[in-house]
Design an enzyme around this catalytic site. Sequence first.
Site, mmCIF file in Angstrom:
data_model
loop_
_atom_site.group_PDB
_atom_site.id
_atom_site.type_symbol
_atom_site.label_atom_id
_atom_site.label_comp_id
_atom_site.label_asym_id
_atom_site.label_seq_id
_atom_site.Cartn_x
_atom_site.Cartn_y
_atom_site.Cartn_z
ATOM 1 N N LYS A 57 -3.813 -3.893 18.361
ATOM 2 C CA LYS A 57 -2.439 -4.159 17.921
ATOM 3 C C LYS A 57 -1.533 -4.388 19.128
ATOM 4 O O LYS A 57 -0.689 -5.286 19.121
ATOM 5 C CB LYS A 57 -1.931 -2.994 17.069
ATOM 6 C CG LYS A 57 -2.546 -2.973 15.679
ATOM 7 C CD LYS A 57 -2.328 -1.651 14.959
ATOM 8 C CE LYS A 57 -3.070 -1.650 13.620
ATOM 9 N NZ LYS A 57 -3.108 -0.351 12.961
ATOM 10 N N GLN A 101 -0.548 5.370 12.762
ATOM 11 C CA GLN A 101 -1.967 4.999 12.701
ATOM 12 C C GLN A 101 -2.745 6.053 11.907
ATOM 13 O O GLN A 101 -2.752 7.231 12.264
ATOM 14 C CB GLN A 101 -2.544 4.871 14.119
ATOM 15 C CG GLN A 101 -3.999 4.436 14.154
ATOM 16 C CD GLN A 101 -4.219 3.030 13.607
ATOM 17 O OE1 GLN A 101 -3.492 2.101 13.925
ATOM 18 N NE2 GLN A 101 -5.211 2.877 12.772
ATOM 19 N N ASP A 124 4.058 -1.366 8.086
ATOM 20 C CA ASP A 124 2.808 -1.321 7.322
ATOM 21 C C ASP A 124 3.012 -1.568 5.829
ATOM 22 O O ASP A 124 2.050 -1.670 5.074
ATOM 23 C CB ASP A 124 2.141 0.048 7.521
ATOM 24 C CG ASP A 124 0.730 -0.070 8.059
ATOM 25 O OD1 ASP A 124 0.232 -1.201 8.195
ATOM 26 O OD2 ASP A 124 0.110 0.962 8.345
#
Length: 295
Positions: A57, A101, A124
């Site tokens: 990422k 995460q 997200d």
Amino acid sequence: MSASIPQILDGKALAQKIQLELKEKVATLESKIGRPPGLAVLMVGDNPASAVYVRNKERACQKVGIASLGKHFPGDATQAELAETIKELNQDDRVDGILVQLPLPEHLDSISLLHCIHPDKDADGLHQVNLGKLVRSESGLRSCTPAGVMRLLQEYHIPISGKKAVVIGRSILVGKPVALMLLEQNATVTMAHSRTENLGAVCREADILVAAVGKPEMITRDLVKPGAVVIDVGINRVEGKEGKSKLVGDVAFEEVAEIASYITPVPGGIGPMTVAMLLSNTVESYRQFNTPDVD
């Protein structure tokens, strides 16, 4: 009788195309806004798979021109520490997207932490406000993996309206949102899961089959209708030859590829698309809340 050779849905190539488009968009916006977009990825502990994802990422951010403002916490970090950090990032004008995460260590409550993220910075797309907007077909930040699935189908001009879609798996990360997105595009959607009776018969009805169960090569040829479009969301690490680990999906690729019309590979299918959609969400937040003349 087997179908002709299937077309591979190349998520890696499409993700690179999206990154180039985002890079151009960021360069244009940055000259007006005076700063780059910022993404903060929070990682806790030393989960090797998570470390790889976070590195990927950060590299992708660099390519596009997004500032990585992430934080790495030790494995014993507390719920209060993380909640306080998210609160600070919510108020930080340099940050347009925040991502926790997953998975987190067992002592932490991931759901309440996700709820701490401001919906406008929910890179997200997992905050209940954004999921609620999806249910209502309102515009908002969309969950990255399901959005990646839909973008890949769009790129290859695969018809969805009126088709029978079967989603195997009902997680809030993939199964439920991708079912809603397919429904939004006028598919007739069936959700299958561990309690589904006669799973084979359900799957064999699918024109579009989305596998998101996290079980290596569970979807075999006998579960797939010839000519179906097969989307493999699974990423499973298994032991291969000579003890070396390899990545496989939820679909037994070699045998299903013999009868599918389109199929995603693992790796190189939905994985890169997830990261591309994360970058896209971050840039969209950056654009929307820093340029007063947006629609």
